[in-house]
Write an enzyme that holds these catalytic residues in place. Structure first.
Site, PDB file in Angstrom:
ATOM      1  CG  PHE A 162     -29.065  20.659  11.557  1.00 23.86           C
ATOM      2  CD1 PHE A 162     -28.371  19.654  10.892  1.00 23.86           C
ATOM      3  CD2 PHE A 162     -29.766  21.581  10.796  1.00 23.86           C
ATOM      4  CE1 PHE A 162     -28.387  19.577   9.506  1.00 23.86           C
ATOM      5  CE2 PHE A 162     -29.791  21.516   9.418  1.00 23.86           C
ATOM      6  CZ  PHE A 162     -29.097  20.506   8.777  1.00 23.86           C
ATOM      7  CE  LYS A 186     -32.091  26.636  20.961  1.00 22.71           C
ATOM      8  NZ  LYS A 186     -32.329  25.454  20.102  1.00 22.71           N
ATOM      9  CD  GLU A 189     -34.972  22.378  17.858  1.00 24.73           C
ATOM     10  OE1 GLU A 189     -33.872  22.963  17.913  1.00 24.73           O
ATOM     11  OE2 GLU A 189     -36.013  22.911  17.412  1.00 24.73           O
ATOM     12  CB  SER A 239     -32.758  29.401   8.668  1.00 21.34           C
ATOM     13  OG  SER A 239     -33.622  29.727   9.746  1.00 21.34           O
ATOM     14  CB  CYS A 294     -23.745  28.512   5.965  1.00 18.02           C
ATOM     15  SG  CYS A 294     -22.182  28.793   6.786  1.00 18.02           S
ATOM     16  CD  GLU A 386     -29.508  27.974   3.277  1.00 14.60           C
ATOM     17  OE1 GLU A 386     -30.365  28.478   4.022  1.00 14.60           O
ATOM     18  OE2 GLU A 386     -28.312  27.859   3.603  1.00 14.60           O
TER      19      GLU A 386
END
Ligand code: NAD
Length: 495
Positions: A162, A186, A189, A239, A294, A386
Site C-alpha cells: 500500500f 495485483k 486492496e 511485509s 521500507c 518493524e
C-alpha cells in the site's frame, strides 16, 4: 473514463470502483467481498474494491497468454517506445497523478509527487533497455560462435504493497514488459486506484490489450497468482510474513520468485558526525511518508557522546506540523499498532522524548505524530520489530563495535546508514553491516536508477534486486545460440 483528481477535488471526490482490467476491458472482480477504499487523511470512503477469485486470475492469464506472443515478437526498441510515450504522459499528468496518490495513500502532496517522479525514473530505465540489453557474442572455436539472448518468460505477475501505489508497480512493469512478457499486477486492496490510471496511461501510450492487466483483491488473488500453472514468475513487495509465504508457494509451483519484505533500518551516529546534516536527514528519514517506507530510519544507534545531535533531532521532530509537513498513517489498525509499540516501550522503562500519541491532523483521519523513544534497550520490541510508523528508537552504546553487533543481530537487512565525517569509520561500517542498501550521511539510501533496489536477509527472498539490470534478468531467460559457420573448413571442434 476515470475521473481525475486535482487539488480542489482532493477532499471527497468519489472515485469509480476499482475494477479488474482484463483483455482490454474493465470487469468486476467475481468475489463476494467488497471493501471500502478509505482516504486516510479524512478516514472517509473514496471508492470500493471487490476481491478477485481464482477464476479472475485465470481469465487474466488466458488473455495474457493470447497477447504475449505478438508482444514478445516485437523488436525490443518497439516495446521500449511505449515507455517513451508513457513517460511523456506521466510528466504531462504529474500533478493529477500526485494528487491521486496523496488521496488514496494519505501522504502529503510533495511526497506523492516525489513518488511519481521516482516511478518515472524507473520508466526511464525501461526506455534505456534497448541500449544495454544486447547480450554477448564470442567466437568460442574457429568458425564457431556462441551468442547470448534474453528471451521473455511469458506470463508473469507482480504483487505490491500500500505504501507506494504508483512507484512500486513501476519497479516491475518496465523491465517485465520491455523484456517481452505479459504482466499481471495485483495492487494492494487498500490503494487500488493508482493502478487504474497506470492502465489508462499505458493504453494511451499504445500498449496492446492483454499485455498489462490488473487483478484487484487480497489473499485469494495472491494465492491464485502463486498457484496458476501458466504464470512463470512472481515478484512481491510487502511485509516479510507475506513475502515468505509468496516465495515458498510460488517456488513450489516451479515459478521464479523474488519477494521483498519488511525492514528495521539502523542508523549509526558517531561523535564526529556533521550535526546539521545528521539532524535533518534522520528526522526526514524516520518521519517522511509517516514512517511508512521500507527504507525509513527506525533505530538510531548513538555511539558515545552525541547528545547535541540527539537534542537537535528531538527539537526538529517536535516542530513538525501534522497534516502539513507530515501525513497520516494508512489505517486505524496502524494507529493502534504503532501506539502499542510506544506504550510497551514506555512500560519497559524507555522515555518518550517526543510523543505523537493522540495527535491529530484532522479529526477523522488516522494520525500518529512524530515520536522519539529514548533509552531503548536492544531487547525491546521497539528496537527489534518493524513498527512502520513515524517512530525513532534511540539505543545508546559505548563503542562502534557494539553498534555493528546490535545492527547485525537484527534479522532484517534492507537499509543501513552511518553518520560520520571520517572516511575510515564509514568504510569500516559499510564493510560490515548486514544490509543491502547502505548510506554514508544519507538517511534514505534508495539506490537511484540504474542501481538495483533490494535488501538482504529477511528483507528479501530470492536472488538479486527488483530494479535495474537485475530486474531485466529476473523477467527474462537466457538463450545461448551456438552457430557453426560451415564455410570455415577447420571448424572441427563442435559436432
Ligand atoms: P502486506 O504484506 O500486508 O501486503 C502486500 C501485498 O500482499 C498486498 O497486495 C496484499 O493484498 C497482499 N497480502 C496481504 N496479506 C496477504 C496474505 N495473508 N496472503 C496473501 N497476500 C496477502 O504489506 P503492506 O502492509 O501492504 O505494506 C507494508 C509492508 O511492505 C512493510 O512491511 C514494508 O516494509 C514492506 N515494503 C517493503 C519494500 C521493500 O522494497 N522491501 C517496499 C515497500 C514496502
Amino acid at each position: 473514463m476515470i475521473p481525475h483528481f486535482d487539488a480542489k477535488s482532493y477532499e471527497f471526490t468519489p472515485f469509480v470502483p476499482a475494477r479488474n482490467f482484463i483483455g482490454g476491458e474493465w470487469r468486476d472482480p467475481s468475489g463476494a467481498e467488497e471493501l471500502p477504499v478509505l482516504n486516510p487523511r479524512w478516514g472517509k470512503p473514496i471508492s470500493t474494491v471487490r476481491m478477485s477469485t481464482y477464476a479472475d486470475v485465470d481469465a487474466a492469464v488466458k488473455a495474457a497468454k493470447a497477447a504475449q506472443p505478438a508482444w514478445g515478437a516485437l523488436p525490443i526498441r518497439d516495446r521500449a517506445y511505449v515507455f517513451y510515450k508513457a513517460r511523456e504522459i506521466m510528466l504531462r499528468d504529474l500533478k493529477e497523478l500526485s494528487w491521486l496518490v496523496s488521496h488514496e495513500n494519505g501522504k502529503i502532496y510533495a511526497e506523492a509527487e516525489a513518488e511519481v517522479l521516482k516511478g518515472i525514473e524507473c520508466v526511464e530505465y525501461g526506455c534505456s533497455l534497448p541500449n544495454v540489453a544486447s547480450g554477448n557474442d564470442l567466437e568460442v572455436s574457429r568458425g564457431v560462435t556462441c551468442r547470448l539472448e534474453y528471451a521473455p518468460l511469458g506470463v508473469v505477475a507482480g504483487i505490491v504493497p500500500f505504501n507506494f501505489p504508483f512507484m512500486v508497480p513501476l519497479w516491475m512493469i518496465p523491465q517485465a514488459l520491455v523484456g517481452g512478457n505479459a504482466f499481471l499486477l495485483k495492487p494492494s486492496e487498500q490503494v487500488p486506484l493508482s493502478s487504474l490510471r497506470l492502465v489508462e496511461i499505458f493504453r494511451e501510450a499504445g500498449l496492446p490489450d492483454g499485455v498489462l492487466q490488473i487483478v484487484q483483491g487480497g489473499r485469494a488473488a495472491v494465492e491464485g497468482l502463486c498457484d496458476h500453472p501458466d504464470i512463470e514468475a512472481v515478484a512481491f513487495v510487502g511485509s516479510t510474513r507475506v513475502a515468505k509465504m509468496v516465495y515458498g508457494r510460488a517456488s513450489t509451483t516451479g515459478k521464479r520468485a523474488l519477494c521483498l519484505g519488511g525492514a528495521k533500518n539502523h542508523l549509526i551516529v558517531v561523535p564526529d558526525a556533521d550535526p546539521a546534516v545528521t539532524i535533518d536527514n534522520i528526522v526526514a528519514s524516520f518521519s517522511g511518508c509517516a514512517g511508512q517506507r521500507c527504507m525509513a530510519a527506525s533505530v538510531l544507534v548513538a555511539v558515545g557522546d552525541v547528545e547535541p545531535i540527539i537534542e537537535g533531532i528531538k527539537q526538529k521532530a517536535a516542530g513538525i506540523t501534522l497534516g502539513e509537513s507530515l501525513g497520516p498513517v494508512n489505517s486505524p489498525e496502524s494507529v493502534a499498532r504503532i501506539t502499542r509499540y510506544i506504550d510497551e516501550a514506555e512500560k519497559m522503562g524507555a522515555k518518550i522524548a517526543v510523543d505523537g500519541r493522540g495527535k491529530k491532523g484532522t479529526d477523522t483521519g488516522y494520525w500518529v505524530g512524530p515520536t522519539i523513544i529514548d533509552g531503548v534497550s536492544p531487547d525491546m520490541p521497539a528496537a527489534k520489530e518493524e513498527i512502520f510508523g513515524p517512530v525513532l528508537s534511540i539505543v545508546r552504546v559505548p563503542t562502534l563495535e557494539d553498534a555493528i553487533r546490535i545492527e547485525n543481530a537484527n534479522p532484517y537487512g534492507n537499509a543501513s546508514s552511518i553518520y560520520t565525517t571520517s572516511g575510515d569509520v564509514a568504510k569500516l561500517v559499510m564493510d560490515r553491516v548486514e544490509a543491502g542498501m547502505c548510506g554514508v550521511n544519507v538517511g534514505v539510501p534508495v539506490p537511484r536508477e540504474p542501481f538495483g533496489f533490494g535488501g538482504w536477509n529477511d528483507s528479501c527472498f530470492g536472488a538479486g534486486n527488483i530494479t535495474g539490470w537485475d530486474g531485466y534478468r529476473f523477467w527474462t531467460r537466457q538463450r545461448k545460440v551456438t552457430t557453426k559457420w560451415t564455410l570455415q573448413k577447420d571448424n572441427n571442434w563442435m559436432s
